[in-house]
Design an enzyme around this catalytic site. Structure first.
Site, PDB file in Angstrom:
ATOM      1  N   SER A   1      60.057  16.869  44.934  1.00  0.00           N
ATOM      2  CA  SER A   1      59.610  15.708  43.828  1.00  0.00           C
ATOM      3  C   SER A   1      59.469  14.369  44.252  1.00  0.00           C
ATOM      4  O   SER A   1      58.527  14.355  45.178  1.00  0.00           O
ATOM      5  CB  SER A   1      60.457  15.515  42.986  1.00  0.00           C
ATOM      6  OG  SER A   1      60.069  15.430  41.196  1.00  0.00           O
TER       7      SER A   1
ATOM      8  N   HIS B   1      59.452  22.659  36.988  1.00  0.00           N
ATOM      9  CA  HIS B   1      59.059  21.504  38.270  1.00  0.00           C
ATOM     10  C   HIS B   1      60.544  21.492  39.211  1.00  0.00           C
ATOM     11  O   HIS B   1      61.463  21.353  38.258  1.00  0.00           O
ATOM     12  CB  HIS B   1      59.062  20.378  37.280  1.00  0.00           C
ATOM     13  CG  HIS B   1      58.966  19.273  38.489  1.00  0.00           C
ATOM     14  ND1 HIS B   1      57.838  18.495  39.742  1.00  0.00           N
ATOM     15  CD2 HIS B   1      60.185  17.752  38.760  1.00  0.00           C
ATOM     16  CE1 HIS B   1      58.299  17.990  39.679  1.00  0.00           C
ATOM     17  NE2 HIS B   1      59.492  17.362  39.804  1.00  0.00           N
TER      18      HIS B   1
ATOM     19  N   GLU C   1      53.308  22.902  36.315  1.00  0.00           N
ATOM     20  CA  GLU C   1      54.303  22.742  35.757  1.00  0.00           C
ATOM     21  C   GLU C   1      53.018  20.660  35.847  1.00  0.00           C
ATOM     22  O   GLU C   1      52.050  20.588  36.673  1.00  0.00           O
ATOM     23  CB  GLU C   1      54.819  21.721  37.217  1.00  0.00           C
ATOM     24  CG  GLU C   1      54.259  21.811  38.953  1.00  0.00           C
ATOM     25  CD  GLU C   1      55.181  21.065  39.862  1.00  0.00           C
ATOM     26  OE1 GLU C   1      55.802  20.186  39.860  1.00  0.00           O
ATOM     27  OE2 GLU C   1      55.740  21.961  41.002  1.00  0.00           O
TER      28      GLU C   1
END
Length: 237
Positions: free
Chosen positions: A81, A205, A175
């Site tokens: 991320s 995600h 995502e």
């Protein structure tokens, strides 16, 4: 683990939360599967320490690894991320500062574009079970604190790239950051880089956080570890 090779892993958390404690199980699995050591930096978080604090910390630690004797070709930059975006941003800053490229870069559901212009953010707003699309802009503002989202160290997708090191990008088809993953892979190829883009059909995600619970997470981390092992040439030891 091979003491000459190291994975510098940046945790996710939208630049406002997370720590090595929340993500150490990912680092442990990467080390076990790759045979490399793992360093998990605690970089400063917003809103107390907004951009560019995180990238400054990340670059400083990369430089420290080089100064202590690690060969850049035996270092992998990795993260999930926001941490994945930070891995790519660290490469950009290291090159801008005249430091050698890392041996490889791994982005797990990487956040690569803070301009909020990628269409997947709205296209999958109701499908990604982990990221709340309606809070994306708030989180971005917390981190940037009025800064320009198009700056390469904030949005590495927008940086100048030429002949980059090998990279692996993993993303889910549903995502919010799917378009960023695809765009970065294409940019990497156009810049002459060796890039591997791996898709999961319906994972949330940064599903890697569920390592030890979800087989999809274990599979993704094992694939990332094999990539690192290959690019750091650990298989030749």
């Amino acid at each position: 683990p091979d003491r000459r090779s190291v994975i510098m892993y940046f945790h996710g958390g939208a630049y406002i939360m997370g720590s090595r404690t929340t993500h150490r199980h990912i680092g442990a699995r990467l080390s076990e599967k790759s045979g490399a050591r793992v360093v998990m930096p605690e970089y400063r978080l917003a809103p107390e320490d907004p951009f560019p604090a995180a990238i400054d910390d990340a670059f400083s630690i990369y430089k420290t690894l080089l100064d202590t004797g690690y060969d850049a070709s035996r270092i992998a930059l990795a993260g999930d991320s926001a941490g994945g975006g930070l891995a790519f941003a660290t490469f950009l800053k290291a090159r801008a500062e005249g430091l050698p490229d890392p041996g490889s870069i791994v982005g797990l559901s990487p956040w690569l574009d803070l301009t909020m212009t990628q269409q997947s953010i709205t296209r999958y707003a109701r499908r990604d079970p982990l990221l709340p699309a309606n809070r994306f802009r708030d989180v971005t503002e917390f981190y940037l604190n009025g800064g320009d989202p198009s700056l390469p160290y904030a949005s590495p997708l927008l940086g100048e790239i030429s002949n980059p090191p090998p990279a692996l990008i993993q993303s889910s088809r549903i995502e919010l950051l799917a378009d960023e993953a695809e765009a970065m892979a294409e940019k990497w190829r156009e810049a002459g880089g060796d890039v591997r883009l791996e898709w999961w059909r319906s994972a949330p995600h940064a599903w890697h956080i569920f390592a030890g619970i979800a087989p999809e997470a274990d599979d993704a981390i094992a694939r990332a570890a094999r990539f690192i092992r290959e690019k750091l040439k650990l298989e030749e030891e």
